[in-house]
Scaffold this active site. Structure first.
Site, PDB file in Angstrom:
ATOM      1  N   ALA A  65       0.849  -1.187   0.000  1.00 11.22           N
ATOM      2  CA  ALA A  65       0.000   0.000   0.000  1.00 11.22           C
ATOM      3  C   ALA A  65       0.887   1.241   0.000  1.00 11.22           C
ATOM      4  CB  ALA A  65      -0.904   0.000   1.225  1.00 11.22           C
ATOM      5  N   GLY A 109      -0.043  -5.049   0.734  1.00 13.16           N
ATOM      6  CA  GLY A 109      -1.285  -5.010  -0.025  1.00 13.16           C
ATOM      7  C   GLY A 109      -1.174  -5.647  -1.392  1.00 13.16           C
ATOM      8  N   GLU A 112      -1.641  -9.252  -0.824  1.00  5.84           N
ATOM      9  CA  GLU A 112      -3.053  -9.459  -0.488  1.00  5.84           C
ATOM     10  C   GLU A 112      -3.942  -9.349  -1.722  1.00  5.84           C
ATOM     11  OE1 GLU A 112      -3.345  -7.925   4.086  1.00  5.84           O
ATOM     12  OE2 GLU A 112      -2.627  -6.493   2.599  1.00  5.84           O
ATOM     13  N   GLU A 132       4.191  -5.669   6.989  1.00  7.18           N
ATOM     14  CA  GLU A 132       3.530  -4.597   7.747  1.00  7.18           C
ATOM     15  C   GLU A 132       4.023  -4.481   9.180  1.00  7.18           C
ATOM     16  OE1 GLU A 132       0.477  -5.882   4.594  1.00  7.18           O
ATOM     17  OE2 GLU A 132       1.995  -6.845   5.848  1.00  7.18           O
TER      18      GLU A 132
END
Length: 258
Positions: A65, A109, A112, A132
């Site tokens: 992200a 992300g 994911e 993360e």
């Protein structure tokens, strides 16, 4: 919508979506996820599209992200805007198959997002990770849940707690990806798989996708019952008659989606 963070191409019945933020290794920001959501809405509504491929660049599928966009958010911000849920999960609701073609980094992300797709074809330079924990947070788009289901508790715990990356070979061995191919062959391999799917009965494909997905959610006895009933339901379609007749007559089937 004018797209600024995606490149979208049509190849017959397949839509190829390229994440396109090269300056940020395709980091996922709000604009990109809004554009991806809108693009997937359009492909779902277009009956001529039968399959979708999502990819990035040779260097990165998506390196996570966009931390610069996220860093200043407060709890009130992320809770009120329903961050991630609001616009990150459209791919999980697609009824048409979505293939992730992953080269380079698929981190945070990005990992994911790849796991939200129906299956992953990886280039031999692919690297998967959930880093993360290094930022004082945890995976927030399904990383602790989908990764554990794919690779098991021990490997998922290792990756989530130590932030180590998994290479393509290890990802293949533990079932995170369906296959590994040379980087130069990644897109052609993914498109070949997508074109194969696109040529099949869309009713059978959507039902098969739904059932395999349900296997992660339902007890075995319930899943088998669902499978049986939906298997029965396909005998109501012309495609079942055509597919079986073509097999008996030793000719290619011509599926119409009816």
């Amino acid at each position: 919508m004018t797209l600024q963070t995606l490149i979208v191409e049509r190849h017959g019945a397949v839509t190829l979506i390229r994440l396109n933020r090269p300056e940020a290794l395709n980091a996922l920001n709000g604009q990109l996820m809004d554009e991806l959501t809108a693009t997937l809405d359009e492909t779902e509504a277009d009956a001529s599209v039968r399959c979708v491929v999502i990819t990035g660049s040779d260097r990165a599928f998506a390196a996570g992200a966009d931390i610069k966009e996220m860093a200043s958010k407060s709890y009130a911000d992320v809770f009120t805007e329903d961050f991630i849920t609001a616009n990150w999960e459209r791919v999980t609701r697609c009824r048409k198959p979505v293939i992730a073609a992953v080269a380079g980094y698929a981190l945070g992300g990005g990992c994911e997002l790849a796991m939200m797709c129906d299956f992953i074809i990886a280039a031999d330079n692919a690297r998967f990770g959930q880093p993360e924990i290094n930022l004082g947070v945890i995976p927030g788009a399904g990383g602790t849940q989908r990764l554990t289901r794919f690779v098991g508790k021990s490997k998922a715990m290792d990756m989530v707690l130590t932030a180590r990356m998994m290479n393509a070979e290890e990802a293949n061995q533990c079932g995170l990806v369906s296959r590994v191919v040379p980087l130069a062959d990644l897109i052609s391999t993914a498109m070949e798989a997508a074109q194969k799917i696109a040529a099949l009965s869309p009713n059978s494909v959507m039902i098969a996708k739904e059932l395999v997905g349900a296997a992660y959610e339902a007890p075995l006895s319930q899943g088998v019952k669902m499978e049986r009933r939906l298997f029965h339901s396909l005998f109501a379609f012309d495609d079942q008659k055509e597919g079986m007749a073509a097999f008996v007559e030793k000719r290619p089937a011509k599926f119409t989606g009816k």
